[in-house]
Design an enzyme around this catalytic site. Structure first.
Site, PDB file in Angstrom:
ATOM      1  CG  ASP A  77      -0.735  17.634 -31.566  1.00 50.84           C
ATOM      2  OD1 ASP A  77      -0.629  18.868 -31.507  1.00 50.84           O
ATOM      3  OD2 ASP A  77       0.163  16.858 -31.253  1.00 50.84           O
ATOM      4  CD  GLU A  78      -0.500  21.687 -27.599  1.00 50.30           C
ATOM      5  OE1 GLU A  78      -0.661  21.718 -26.368  1.00 50.30           O
ATOM      6  OE2 GLU A  78       0.584  21.896 -28.152  1.00 50.30           O
ATOM      7  CG  ASP A 135      -0.524  17.378 -26.098  1.00 45.53           C
ATOM      8  OD1 ASP A 135      -0.674  17.349 -27.329  1.00 45.53           O
ATOM      9  OD2 ASP A 135       0.561  17.614 -25.537  1.00 45.53           O
TER      10      ASP A 135
END
Lengths: 422, 370
Positions: free
Chosen positions: A139-140, A46
């Protein structure tokens, strides 16, 4: 064969003997030890305050200032950097509240293109290590590193440590990693000591660790469900373990099974690398609520153009058109229509969405409108010329002609009248 | 009711009527077939409320009467009985129907015949006859172009109507907007003055199966809302699509001046071969025409490419045009004469295709962008 017991230095990646808390090679204290360090292979990665981190990377002036990404009159905070978070700014907080909590914050308007580029770079580095990368958002992502020891000459933990350092060096942002034996616990772990965290939950400790956590840690337990569980006397994960799976299922349906499995640290979901996109959509939140149908129509056209532009770029056509509206009181309405032939033309999207929009525009004020297309197929099959509808064929030709003008002279070289302000 | 009938005769009749019955029904009796015994005949009726098929067949009637039972179950049972078996059907007092053949015995749930919906055809003022083979041909030539697009429901059938420019004709037309198929038959006596009607797709499919086996004459009755076909022991009555068929004549281009003559059969085979590598993803077949030859090309980014060259009679300027492989195959499959002619204008305009020796059928095909 006995598994090695040493840990690793998070900075220089050298092995560190089991009982040492400082790296013997570089003398730094960021050392990773865990009894199952050499066995666990499911990771969740993350990025830390992703949008803010990208902005800080690109503008060093912002480095030591509280930065909030978001904007607009009724904007909300989409990301706050850690400095702003310390002052009490949180994600999804209305902007005025955030600025009250942190008046000296620098507010930056989101630049999605930039974030998408950085997110893509992070993902590319992940995919170098394993094809089993399942992105959850920009973003993860989950990664399954099982069976990669020989390939990378390192256990998954070390592979992840290398990846973290590489992302910091090459992309210039920091990430947090959770390493465990299933997806649920990997995600829980990555959240444990953000930012720049690297947390491990092993099989030995998982039950104890999870037992005293609030039930809201379980994926799928939101505000409403949490309240329901609380009413039934369930606030901690271990409360769930008193019940049989069948009892939880009888009370909470399919969610009951998830509660039972996850509370007992069982999660058999596999890591599925995503295929191609399933839909293409665009939406906009209005400056002021809109109820007038003509005004809504005017707002609809640029959305159709945006979706069509992306579809054309990706050479993908959609067969189902979905119109999404959100009323001023935050109620969502979606209406969809399946076309006989897939399309990638803004005009077809618009003409299909209009009859969906018109009955909804009954005076209700709307705060948001979106348009999307799904059931995606190859562009080859899109928009076949229609013998019986020469008008549509002409409009399609006109749009293609406009596209070639734009390709040559730029986006704003030519526009349709319906997109212009009155 | 009590009847005895030979398995083969029963199977044939059941086969004819059962396909009208929908697999899923919210009204239970619509799953059933109505059986009525009287005057040395067993009459079977099935309906989906839009189409009704009645077929009569000779049977040994022990006791007159009628009942209804599940059409698909009956069909499946009779299908599995040994060839030549004598089937005895009796309706009992207990609401059950008993079917016996050899050592097999079935008791099926029955529903009373009074509950079976009757479809009244009403008055059919326009009546005419034509050979079953000719009716079959009208269907064969046009069926493939019927649209399945629900928003344009008026295209979901074959438009049957008369045309009078020149010799009067009974004409069948179907189109889905991408291709159009048209077939003519000299107007039979009695058909003059009939309204143009749209015969729904399902009726067309049922009818096609039934007339395939028929060699005699079909008697046709038409009103504004219904159509009825009678032949052999079969009566098929169907509702018509309530809509206006578009003016298709505007769609058929007249000024196409580039003619290409090709052996229809060879062309069909070549299209079939090159389109082997076309898939859902890429369906276009490219036709390159130049003096005396035609090159067919399919390029599929996933699997490769295919080309085939054919000798043709073509003397206009070189032209490249792309068509949907499946649409082209559908039409190519209809070209049964030695010579087919493609009349083209340019790569963006509809092309007219027909057999040189057969003026009674023509096809229009819209190109793809390639």
């Amino acid at each position: 064969m006995a598994r090695p017991t040493h840990g690793y230095c998070r900075d220089c990646l050298e092995p560190v003997p089991k009982d040492k808390n400082r790296c013997p090679a570089c003398r730094r204290p960021r050392v990773l030890h865990h009894p199952e360090l050499h066995e666990l292979s499911i990771a969740h990665l993350d990025c830390d305050a992703f949008y803010a981190a990208v902005e800080k990377r690109d503008n060093p002036d912002l480095k030591d200032k509280p930065v909030i990404i978001g904007g607009g009159k009724r904007g909300v905070v989409s990301t706050a950097c850690y400095i702003a978070r310390i002052r009490g700014v949180g994600s999804a907080m209305p902007m005025f509240k955030a600025l009250k909590a942190c008046p000296d914050a620098v507010v930056v308007k989101p630049n999605m293109e930039k974030y998408a580029k950085a997110g893509g770079e992070v993902r590319a580095l992940m995919r170098e290590l394993t094809p089993l990368v399942e992105p959850l958002s920009i973003d993860e992502a989950f990664m399954d590193l099982s069976g990669t020891e020989r390939l990378h000459h390192a256990p998954p933990a070390l592979t992840m440590l290398r990846l973290v350092n590489r992302i910091e060096e090459e992309i210039g942002i920091t990430v947090s990693v959770g390493l465990s034996f299933n997806k649920f616990l990997a995600k829980v772990a990555s959240d444990l000591n953000k930012p720049r965290g690297f947390s491990i939950i092993g099989e030995e400790e998982a039950m104890d660790f999870l037992g005293d956590k609030p039930v809201s840690i379980i994926w799928g337990v939101g505000k409403a469900f949490n309240a329901k569980l609380k009413k039934d006397g369930i606030t901690l994960v271990r409360h769930l373990r008193q019940y049989e799976e069948s009892a939880l299922m009888a009370r909470y349906g399919s969610m009951g099974r998830r509660l039972w499995q996850l509370s007992n640290c069982q999660d058999s979901r596999r890591i599925k690398p995503h295929g191609a996109a399933k839909s293409i959509s665009a939406e906009t939140t209005f400056f002021d609520d809109i109820s007038d149908v003509e005004e809504l129509k005017r707002k609809l056209w640029p959305l159709c153009e945006r979706v069509a532009k992306r579809a054309k770029k990706a050479e993908i056509a959609g067969k189902t058109v979905t119109l999404k509206l959100k009323t001023a009181s935050f109620k969502s309405r979606t209406r969809s229509q399946t076309l006989p032939n897939p399309t990638l033309l803004a005009d077809v999207l618009y003409e299909t969405a209009l009859p969906l929009l018109e009955p909804e525009a009954d005076g209700t004020p709307f705060r948001l409108m979106g348009i999307g297309m799904s059931s995606l197929t190859d562009a080859d099959l899109a928009d076949p010329a229609d013998l019986l509808n020469p008008g549509a064929t002409r409009r399609a030709d006109a749009e293609r002609a406009m596209d070639s003008v734009r390709a040559k002279f730029g986006e704003d070289a030519i526009k349709k009248g319906r997109g212009l302000k009155r | 009711m009590k009847i005895t009938i030979e398995r083969g005769a029963l199977l044939k009749s059941l086969n004819h009527v059962q396909s009208v019955v929908e697999r899923r029904n919210t009204i239970p009796i619509l799953s059933n077939v109505l059986m009525r015994a009287g005057q040395g005949q067993l009459s079977l009726t099935a309906t989906d409320l839009d189409i009704e098929v009645v077929e009569a067949t000779t049977a040994d009637i022990g006791q007159e009467g009628g009942t209804t039972a599940s059409a698909h179950t009956l069909y499946d049972i009779v299908r599995k009985l040994p060839d030549g078996a004598q089937v005895e059907i009796t309706d009992g007092e207990d609401g059950k129907l008993t079917l016996q053949a050899g050592r097999s015995r079935f008791a099926l749930q029955a529903l009373p015949q009074e509950d079976f919906p009757a479809m009244s055809a009403g008055d059919l003022p326009h009546r005419f006859e034509m050979p079953a083979e000719a009716l079959g041909r009208l269907i064969d030539k046009t069926r493939f172009a019927i649209s399945t697009e629900e928003t344009r429901y008026y295209l979901n059938g074959i438009y049957l109507h008369m045309v009078e420019d020149g010799a009067p004709m009974l004409r069948a037309v179907a189109t889905d907007g991408h291709r159009l198929a048209q077939a003519d038959f000299p107007l039979p006596d009695g058909a003059a003055g009939m309204p143009g009607v749209i015969v729904p797709r399902k009726t067309v499919l049922e009818l096609q199966k039934l007339v395939e086996e028929e060699e005699g004459i079909v008697r046709i009755g038409v009103s504004d809302t219904k159509i009825r076909f009678e032949f052999g022991g079969v009566v098929l009555t169907s509702k018509l699509i309530d809509g206006t068929f578009p003016d298709y004549t505007r769609v058929i281009p007249e000024g196409n001046d580039k003619d290409m003559e090709v052996d229809g059969k060879k062309f069909a085979e070549a299209v079939d071969r090159v389109s082997t590598i076309s898939t859902e993803r890429s369906r276009a077949v490219k036709l390159n025409m130049e003096e005396g030859r035609l090159i067919l090309t399919v390029t599929n980014p996933d699997s490769g490419s295919a080309t085939e060259e054919l000798g043709v009679a073509y003397s206009s300027d070189a032209l490249e045009i792309g068509f949907n492989a499946r649409y082209l195959l559908d039409i190519a499959g209809q070209l049964d004469g030695d010579k087919a002619v493609f009349s083209l204008a340019d790569s963006g305009s509809p092309t007219v295709i027909r057999d040189v020796d057969d003026e009674s059928a023509l096809y229009v095909l819209m190109p793809m962008r390639v």
